[in-house]
Design a protein around this motif. Structure first.
Motif, PDB file in Angstrom:
ATOM      1  N   LEU A 134       8.762 -21.457   2.730  1.00 40.52           N
ATOM      2  CA  LEU A 134       9.431 -22.729   2.460  1.00 40.52           C
ATOM      3  C   LEU A 134       9.920 -23.370   3.758  1.00 40.52           C
ATOM      4  O   LEU A 134       9.814 -24.591   3.937  1.00 40.52           O
ATOM      5  N   ALA A 135      10.459 -22.559   4.657  1.00 42.58           N
ATOM      6  CA  ALA A 135      10.956 -23.096   5.926  1.00 42.58           C
ATOM      7  C   ALA A 135       9.821 -23.686   6.755  1.00 42.58           C
ATOM      8  O   ALA A 135       9.942 -24.794   7.311  1.00 42.58           O
ATOM      9  N   VAL A 137       6.813 -24.708   5.684  1.00 39.79           N
ATOM     10  CA  VAL A 137       6.233 -25.876   5.010  1.00 39.79           C
ATOM     11  C   VAL A 137       7.137 -27.086   5.183  1.00 39.79           C
ATOM     12  O   VAL A 137       6.667 -28.222   5.337  1.00 39.79           O
ATOM     13  N   THR A 138       8.452 -26.879   5.176  1.00 41.83           N
ATOM     14  CA  THR A 138       9.382 -27.992   5.407  1.00 41.83           C
ATOM     15  C   THR A 138       9.197 -28.581   6.790  1.00 41.83           C
ATOM     16  O   THR A 138       9.278 -29.800   6.992  1.00 41.83           O
ATOM     17  N   LEU A 139       8.909 -27.704   7.765  1.00 42.54           N
ATOM     18  CA  LEU A 139       8.755 -28.171   9.146  1.00 42.54           C
ATOM     19  C   LEU A 139       7.387 -28.801   9.404  1.00 42.54           C
ATOM     20  O   LEU A 139       7.285 -29.847  10.051  1.00 42.54           O
ATOM     21  N   GLY A 141       4.667 -29.035   6.863  1.00 36.84           N
ATOM     22  CA  GLY A 141       3.929 -29.524   5.708  1.00 36.84           C
ATOM     23  C   GLY A 141       2.963 -28.481   5.172  1.00 36.84           C
ATOM     24  O   GLY A 141       2.569 -27.556   5.895  1.00 36.84           O
ATOM     25  N   PRO A 142       2.563 -28.602   3.898  1.00 36.15           N
ATOM     26  CA  PRO A 142       1.630 -27.640   3.301  1.00 36.15           C
ATOM     27  C   PRO A 142       0.261 -27.717   3.972  1.00 36.15           C
ATOM     28  O   PRO A 142      -0.314 -28.793   4.113  1.00 36.15           O
ATOM     29  N   ALA A 146       0.022 -23.297   7.881  1.00 40.32           N
ATOM     30  CA  ALA A 146       1.298 -22.731   7.443  1.00 40.32           C
ATOM     31  C   ALA A 146       1.094 -21.369   6.787  1.00 40.32           C
ATOM     32  O   ALA A 146       1.878 -20.439   7.003  1.00 40.32           O
ATOM     33  N   LEU A 225       2.290 -24.839  -1.650  1.00 43.16           N
ATOM     34  CA  LEU A 225       2.694 -24.732  -0.247  1.00 43.16           C
ATOM     35  C   LEU A 225       1.527 -24.413   0.672  1.00 43.16           C
ATOM     36  O   LEU A 225       1.711 -24.320   1.887  1.00 43.16           O
TER      37      LEU A 225
END
Length: 284
Positions: A134-135, A137-139, A141-142, A146, A225
């Motif tokens: 999650l961290a 992907v937040t930075l 993107g999917p 990642a 993700l």
């Protein structure tokens, strides 16, 4: 040359002499050949949408049926195997390479550097895989990148710790002391004398980690993700099947079955390879 061929064929014969090894080899070959010959086996574009053909049951034209957009699931499963195997092989190779380098440095380097690297390994390993995904992907993107970064970060500490343990057990050995007395440098000792003796268990472990990597890729794609639509992925197919589970069941089966087959195949093969090359670990 015949002697070298016979030596190389010996372990293969021992693997094929084990029933578990035969099953593992067959399942792995099915997955690999399906990925290699996906364009030949599936003549339908995996991203081709046909609304009139949505939710068709399995048939000769569509062996795994179609999904909610009318896409052929057989074609999507075969092309999804390319994504799964490519991510698994590349991420495992990258994890293994980085783990070997860090493990050799930790085991043969000064004590303060060893303690610092162990702290780093424990810190990375303490993060839950989902939270780490999650961290990232937040930075960023999917994406497949990642997924690969998550797998590398999760697997490197395990490989590095094994190499460190092997290096610590060999750094004071007589053959290492003899090499040092003859003027061998730091890199030569690690490359020529320690690494060849530590690489065997790692390769066995890496072969058994491949299904874990495939499961991570499928899980991230299932959560949205990983691989982005319309790229075919086993996790994305499984997500489509979960969404439409009340309308049809074959989509979920088409997404879950290849994950199960691949996991069993590489696990059986890895267990047999371990038993063949290190019989002391075999559980009777």
């Amino acid at each position: 040359m015949s002697e070298a061929v016979s030596k190389g064929a010996g372990p293969i014969r021992r693997i094929l002499s084990e029933p578990l090894g035969v099953v593992g080899v067959v399942l792995v070959l099915v997955v690999v050949l399906g990925a290699v010959f996906a364009d030949v086996l599936a003549t339908v574009d995996p991203s081709s949408i046909s609304p009139r053909d949505r939710f068709l049951p399995p048939s000769l034209a569509h062996p795994f049926g179609t999904d909610h957009l009318g896409r052929d699931l057989f074609s999507r499963v075969l092309h999804g195997s390319r994504i799964a195997l490519a991510v698994a092989l590349f991420a495992t190779a990258a994890s293994l390479s980085i783990g070997i380098v860090l493990g050799l440095i930790a085991g043969f380097g000064p004590r303060w550097l060893d303690a610092l690297l162990i702290l780093l390994f424990d810190s990375v390993k303490s993060f839950p895989t989902v939270m780490l995904a999650l961290a990232l992907v937040t930075l960023f993107g999917p994406s497949l990148t990642a997924v690969i970064v998550v797998v590398v970060l999760v697997n490197v500490p395990g490989y590095a710790r094994i190499v460190r343990t092997q290096t610590l057990s060999m750094k004071d050995a007589d053959f290492v002391a003899a090499a040092e007395s003859m003027g061998a440098g730091f890199s030569r000792i690690l490359r020529v004398h320690i690494l060849p003796n530590a690489i065997g268990p790692l390769l066995i472990l890496a072969s058994m980690d491949i299904p874990v990597v495939i499961a991570i890729e499928a899980g991230m794609s299932f959560l949205g993700l990983g691989v982005r639509p319309p790229t075919p992925s086993w996790g994305a197919i499984l997500n489509d099947g979960f969404t439409a589970i009340r309308d049809t069941s074959w989509i979920a089966v088409a997404g879950g079955l290849p994950i199960i087959v691949t996991t069993l195949g590489f696990t059986f093969l890895g267990e047999t390879v371990r038993d063949v090359f290190d019989p002391r670990l075999k559980v009777r």
